[in-house]
Structures are given as structure tokens and as C-alpha cells.
Design an enzyme around this catalytic site. Structure first.
Site, mmCIF file in Angstrom:
data_model
loop_
_atom_site.group_PDB
_atom_site.id
_atom_site.type_symbol
_atom_site.label_atom_id
_atom_site.label_comp_id
_atom_site.label_asym_id
_atom_site.label_seq_id
_atom_site.Cartn_x
_atom_site.Cartn_y
_atom_site.Cartn_z
ATOM 1 N N GLY A 29 41.475 35.325 39.596
ATOM 2 C CA GLY A 29 40.442 36.292 39.219
ATOM 3 C C GLY A 29 40.161 36.225 37.731
ATOM 4 O O GLY A 29 40.772 35.448 37.003
ATOM 5 N N SER A 30 39.241 37.074 37.286
ATOM 6 C CA SER A 30 38.820 36.992 35.877
ATOM 7 C C SER A 30 39.937 37.418 34.929
ATOM 8 O O SER A 30 40.102 36.818 33.861
ATOM 9 C CB SER A 30 37.565 37.844 35.656
ATOM 10 N N THR A 31 40.725 38.421 35.289
ATOM 11 C CA THR A 31 41.822 38.858 34.401
ATOM 12 C C THR A 31 42.908 37.789 34.359
ATOM 13 O O THR A 31 43.430 37.464 33.281
ATOM 14 C CB THR A 31 42.395 40.214 34.883
ATOM 15 N N LYS A 94 44.190 44.099 46.680
ATOM 16 C CA LYS A 94 43.846 42.816 46.091
ATOM 17 C C LYS A 94 42.992 42.020 47.089
ATOM 18 O O LYS A 94 42.876 42.389 48.231
ATOM 19 C CB LYS A 94 45.121 42.032 45.740
ATOM 20 N N GLY A 96 39.749 40.734 46.194
ATOM 21 C CA GLY A 96 38.326 40.692 45.853
ATOM 22 C C GLY A 96 37.844 39.263 45.643
ATOM 23 O O GLY A 96 36.698 38.930 45.921
ATOM 24 N N GLY A 97 38.766 38.417 45.189
ATOM 25 C CA GLY A 97 38.425 37.006 44.986
ATOM 26 C C GLY A 97 38.772 36.144 46.194
ATOM 27 O O GLY A 97 38.625 34.924 46.149
ATOM 28 N N GLU A 103 48.274 34.944 47.175
ATOM 29 C CA GLU A 103 48.775 35.895 46.169
ATOM 30 C C GLU A 103 49.978 36.656 46.730
ATOM 31 O O GLU A 103 50.978 36.867 46.037
ATOM 32 C CB GLU A 103 47.673 36.881 45.777
ATOM 33 N N LYS A 121 40.654 50.197 37.028
ATOM 34 C CA LYS A 121 41.283 49.849 38.312
ATOM 35 C C LYS A 121 42.298 50.900 38.789
ATOM 36 O O LYS A 121 42.750 50.850 39.931
ATOM 37 C CB LYS A 121 41.976 48.488 38.206
HETATM 38 C C1 5RP Z 1 41.708 37.904 43.800
HETATM 39 C C2 5RP Z 1 42.313 39.173 43.370
HETATM 40 C C3 5RP Z 1 42.071 39.620 41.977
HETATM 41 O O1 5RP Z 1 43.288 39.867 41.355
HETATM 42 C C4 5RP Z 1 41.250 40.875 41.980
HETATM 43 O O2 5RP Z 1 40.065 40.637 42.718
HETATM 44 C C5 5RP Z 1 40.902 41.317 40.568
HETATM 45 O O3 5RP Z 1 40.012 40.424 39.997
HETATM 46 P P1 5RP Z 1 39.471 40.580 38.523
HETATM 47 O O4 5RP Z 1 40.623 40.326 37.599
HETATM 48 O O5 5RP Z 1 38.398 39.511 38.428
HETATM 49 O O6 5RP Z 1 38.912 41.962 38.358
HETATM 50 O O7 5RP Z 1 42.991 39.856 44.091
HETATM 51 O O8 5RP Z 1 41.916 37.660 45.166
#
Ligand code: 5RP
Length: 221
Positions: A29-31, A94, A96-97, A103, A121
Site C-alpha cells: 500500500g501507499s504507507t 486490511k 484495500g489494496g 499480508e 485510520k
Molecule cells: C493492502 C492493505 C493496505 O495496508 C491498506 O489498504 C492501507 O493502504 P494505504 O497505506 O495505501 O492507505 O491492506 O492490502
């Protein structure tokens, strides 16, 4: 600070939890991407990293960080990853990606799970973010019916997404999550479900939250 600046700050703070000389787990993910970019600055102090997705493996490799196959590893010292939601007990949503299954596997093998996120979050109760469920493709409609009949909420197939494992994702909207651990187990009991995005049986140990007043540290009770 912008949301991206908060993500960058919090991911920099996570470097403190990286134990030199060990193998670490890295999320998606972006973080997590910000974290990988910061990790590049200390890449020679770790043995390597286990990636939770193909995208993460590629980013690690671009920085010259060795990517290690999980089957070649007995133990991971720490797993560092973002989340879509965390409650105050550090139960997470978790996926979203779409990388939830890998994970969850990497988190399970890791001694410590440090979750990194911007302050948006943190929620009082999980479920505003649609809960991802990874399913074997042929089971998608069956799982959908089972969720509607036995769990509730409104499962919607995520369009044009195939996971790194070749599966599909149903996102459950409008779900009330009173007991995250029980719901995680119930969903996983439906035939055809690979896993779901609730991280309650193995939640985070530490949550680092990027806020306008600096990084806030929360520990699971
Ligand atoms: C990916 C995930 C990510 O950790 C989650 O979607 C958060 O993403 P971001 O850091 O882009 O907000 O679970 O499957």
C-alpha cells in the site's frame, strides 16, 4: 501536513522497530511504499525482507533490498504494514489494496506486527471501510449468498481485480462489526473463502499514527 506527509513521517518512525541483522516482513500500500523508501537508507543492516505482494517485492528489489521467499525463513522479527482501519484494541481491517491473504500470512509468521497509518485510520468501531474477502473465483456467488444469509451486510464484487493468488475480492459494505474475532472466524468458515481482511486473531502489537502533533504510539492491551 498533507496525508502523504503524515504517511511518510509515520513510516520513517517505524525504522526504529527494525532489528539489525534480521529478516523483516513488509506490507503493501501507499504507507508501506513510503516505509520501503525509508528502509532503503538502512538496507545494509538487515538480511532481507519477505514481501506481502508482488508490487512490494518489485519496489524492494528496485531499492536493492534482498527479497526472501517465506518458505526459506523460520522467523520474521517484525512485520511493518499499513491498514484501512484500526480500532483502539488494534484490531484491523486490511485489504484495500487486495493483498490481505499474503499480508495475513506474513503477519502470522512475524514476532511483532507494527502497523503504520495516518490518524484518519483510527476508528471507534470497525466497518465503515468495506471489509474485503478473498474468494476462489468459482465460489464468488455462493459466498456472496452465504454472507447475505448468515452474516449480513452488502457484499460487492471488486471489479477488474484479480489478486496475486489468482482469486477475486468481495467487499462487504454496510457491516456492523461488534465482535471482530468472531466475525473473522465465521467468514473464514464459509467454503470458498480464502481469508478476510479482519486482523483480529492476529491484530497489530503496536500502532504508529501520523498526526499533526507528531507520531502517536499505541500498544495492544
Ligand atoms: C493492502 C492493505 C493496505 O495496508 C491498506 O489498504 C492501507 O493502504 P494505504 O497505506 O495505501 O492507505 O491492506 O492490502
Amino acid at each position: 501536513m498533507t496525508q502523504d506527509e503524515l504517511k511518510s513521517e509515520v513510516s520513517k518512525a517505524a525504522l526504529k522497530y527494525v532489528t539489525p541483522g534480521t529478516i523483516i516482513g513488509v506490507g503493501t500500500g501507499s504507507t508501506a511504499n513510503f516505509f520501503i523508501d525509508h528502509l532503503a537508507g538502512m538496507k545494509d543492516s538487515i538480511k532481507g525482507a519477505v514481501a506481502s505482494s508482488i508490487d512490494t517485492a518489485n519496489r524492494l528489489k528496485r531499492h536493492g533490498i534482498p527479497v526472501i521467499n517465506l518458505n526459506d525463513v523460520d522467523e520474521i522479527s517484525v512485520y511493518i504494514d499499513g491498514a484501512d482501519e484500526s480500532d483502539h484494541k488494534l484490531n484491523l481491517i486490511k485489504g484495500g489494496g487486495g493483498a490481505l491473504t499474503r499480508e495475513k500470512i506474513v503477519a502470522a509468521v512475524s514476532r511483532q506486527f507494527v502497523c503504520i497509518a495516518d490518524e484518519s485510520k483510527l476508528v471507534d468501531s470497525l466497518g465503515k471501510f468495506p471489509l474485503p474477502v478473498e474468494v476462489i473465483p468459482m465460489s464468488a456467488n455462493y459466498v456472496k449468498r452465504q454472507i447475505i444469509d448468515s452474516i449480513g451486510g452488502n457484499p460487492i464484487l471488486r471489479e477488474e481485480l484479480t489478486t496475486d493468488n489468482g482469486n477475486l475480492i468481495l467487499d462487504i459494505h454496510e457491516l456492523e462489526i461488534d465482535d471482530p474475532q468472531n466475525l473473522e472466524n465465521c467468514l473464514n468458515n464459509i467454503v470458498g473463502v480464502v481469508t478476510n481482511g479482519l486482523f483480529a486473531n492476529r491484530g497489530a502489537d503496536i500502532l504508529l499514527l501520523g498526526s499533526q502533533n507528531g507520531v502517536i504510539i499505541k500498544h495492544a492491551k
